[in-house]
Design a protein around this motif. Sequence first.
Motif, PDB file in Angstrom:
ATOM      1  N   LEU A 125      -4.897  12.498   5.820  1.00  0.00           N
ATOM      2  CA  LEU A 125      -4.335  11.158   5.719  1.00  0.00           C
ATOM      3  C   LEU A 125      -4.961  10.366   4.579  1.00  0.00           C
ATOM      4  N   GLU A 126      -6.217  10.679   4.255  1.00  0.00           N
ATOM      5  CA  GLU A 126      -6.870   9.995   3.143  1.00  0.00           C
ATOM      6  C   GLU A 126      -6.323  10.446   1.797  1.00  0.00           C
ATOM      7  N   LYS A 323      -2.828   9.026  13.392  1.00  0.00           N
ATOM      8  CA  LYS A 323      -1.616   8.885  12.586  1.00  0.00           C
ATOM      9  C   LYS A 323      -0.959   7.520  12.815  1.00  0.00           C
ATOM     10  N   HIS A 326      -2.890   4.983  10.873  1.00  0.00           N
ATOM     11  CA  HIS A 326      -2.599   5.144   9.450  1.00  0.00           C
ATOM     12  C   HIS A 326      -1.232   4.556   9.089  1.00  0.00           C
ATOM     13  N   TYR A 362     -12.027   2.600  10.403  1.00  0.00           N
ATOM     14  CA  TYR A 362     -11.007   3.419   9.754  1.00  0.00           C
ATOM     15  C   TYR A 362      -9.956   2.532   9.072  1.00  0.00           C
ATOM     16  N   HIS A 366      -9.571   2.910   5.115  1.00  0.00           N
ATOM     17  CA  HIS A 366      -8.543   3.884   4.740  1.00  0.00           C
ATOM     18  C   HIS A 366      -7.108   3.377   4.795  1.00  0.00           C
ATOM     19  N   VAL A 367      -6.899   2.192   5.323  1.00  0.00           N
ATOM     20  CA  VAL A 367      -5.527   1.664   5.412  1.00  0.00           C
ATOM     21  C   VAL A 367      -5.454   0.378   4.611  1.00  0.00           C
TER      22      VAL A 367
END
Length: 368
Positions: A125-126, A323, A326, A362, A366-367
Motif C-alpha cells: 500500500l505504501e 486497506k 488506506h 499509519y 501513509h495516507v
Amino acid sequence: MPIYMDRHDIPEEITAKHVALMHQEDLKVQHLYGCKGITYWCDEHRRTAFCLIEAPNEKAIKDMHNKAHGDVPHRIIEVNKTIVESFLGRIEDPEKSKNTELNIINDPAFRVIMLIETSDYLHRLEGNQFSLFTQKFHNSLTKTFKQFEGSIVKQDNSSYLVSFVSVSDAILCALKIQYNFKYITTKHDVSMRTLNIGISSGVPVTHKDSFFEETITLATRLCEIVDGHIVITSEIKSLYESENRNEFINKDHIRSINKNEEKFLTDLMDFVATIWNKPDFNVNDFSSIMGYSKSQLNRKLKSLTGKSPNNFIVDYRLQKALKALHDQQGNISEIAFETGFNSPAYFSTCFKNKFGMLPSQYLQQHVV
C-alpha cells in the motif's frame, strides 16, 4: 456487440476434426442469429472446446449452435478480448490453421496461472512511487517472463498475474525469480521485502462467472494464505513430474499442497469470506461449522498457514482494516467495528502488534 466464450464438454468419440466440422457449420448459420464466430480452442486430452463469439446475447449463441449441430454449450460467460489474448495468446485462428480447407484447431485453452506478490500488504500500500527496487525488480521479471514464455495479464507496483502454456516453464520461471530476488533486495530491505508465488492451473470457463476465475482465486490463495514462498497445487506437481520424466519437485524450494489441503483451503476461504467481519464469531463456531474438532482445525490450519484459528481470523481482519484505512473508507472507530473488532482500543492494540504502529500513526505517515 459483446464478446462471449462458451464451453463444450466433448464426448470421448469426438475429435478435433469433429469440432472443426461443427465450427464450420456454426459459420454457415451464424448470420441468422446476429453472431460472429471469432475462433475456438479444442483440447482432445481434457475433452473440452471453447468458442469465442461476438453475439447480441447468450440465447443467440445457444440457438446458433443448436441450429448448426445441436451441441449446445454447457456454460457461456461474457469476456474482454484483450484479457482473452493476454491469457491465451490469441483472439483469432492460429496461423497454421488459416487458409486450409478444414480449419482443425487442436489447441488447448488450459493454462498455468502464476500470482507473484513482492512485499507484505503494508508495504504494497505504501508503494505508490516507482521505487528503485520496483524498477530493478520489474526489469528482472520482464526478462524472466520472456525467457520462459510467460504472458503478463495484470500488474501493479508489487504484484503480477502471469499466464503460461507450459507447467515446466512456470516452475522454472518461479525458481529463477526466487533466485534473482535476493540480489535485487538490499540488506536493509530484507525485513519488509518478501516474495510469495502461487501457481495453479485450469481452463477459462468453469461454473464461475469470470474468465479463469477459479484458477486465479486458487493461485491468489496459495500466494497469500498458504505458508511458503512458492506454493503449487497437486496438479501442477503431477504435470511437472510427467513433463520431466518423474523428476521430483525440490521440497526445500517449492511447497506442493495435496488434494485434501486444496479442498480445505477452498472451504476455509469460502467460509471466511462470509463471516470475517462478524464480531460475535469465535473459534468454537469456526470449528463446528467447518466440521472439525477444535484440535483438528488448529492442526490443519497451522499446517497450512502457520497460524492458529484465532490468529488467522484476526490477521485476516487486520488486512481488510489496513486497506480500508488506506482507502479512507471511514474513521478508525468505524473501520474497527466494520472489520469485526469489538472495540477501537482492541483494534488499535492488534494493529500495532501486527504492523508496528497504531492506526492513527499509519494515517499520519501513509495516507495523504
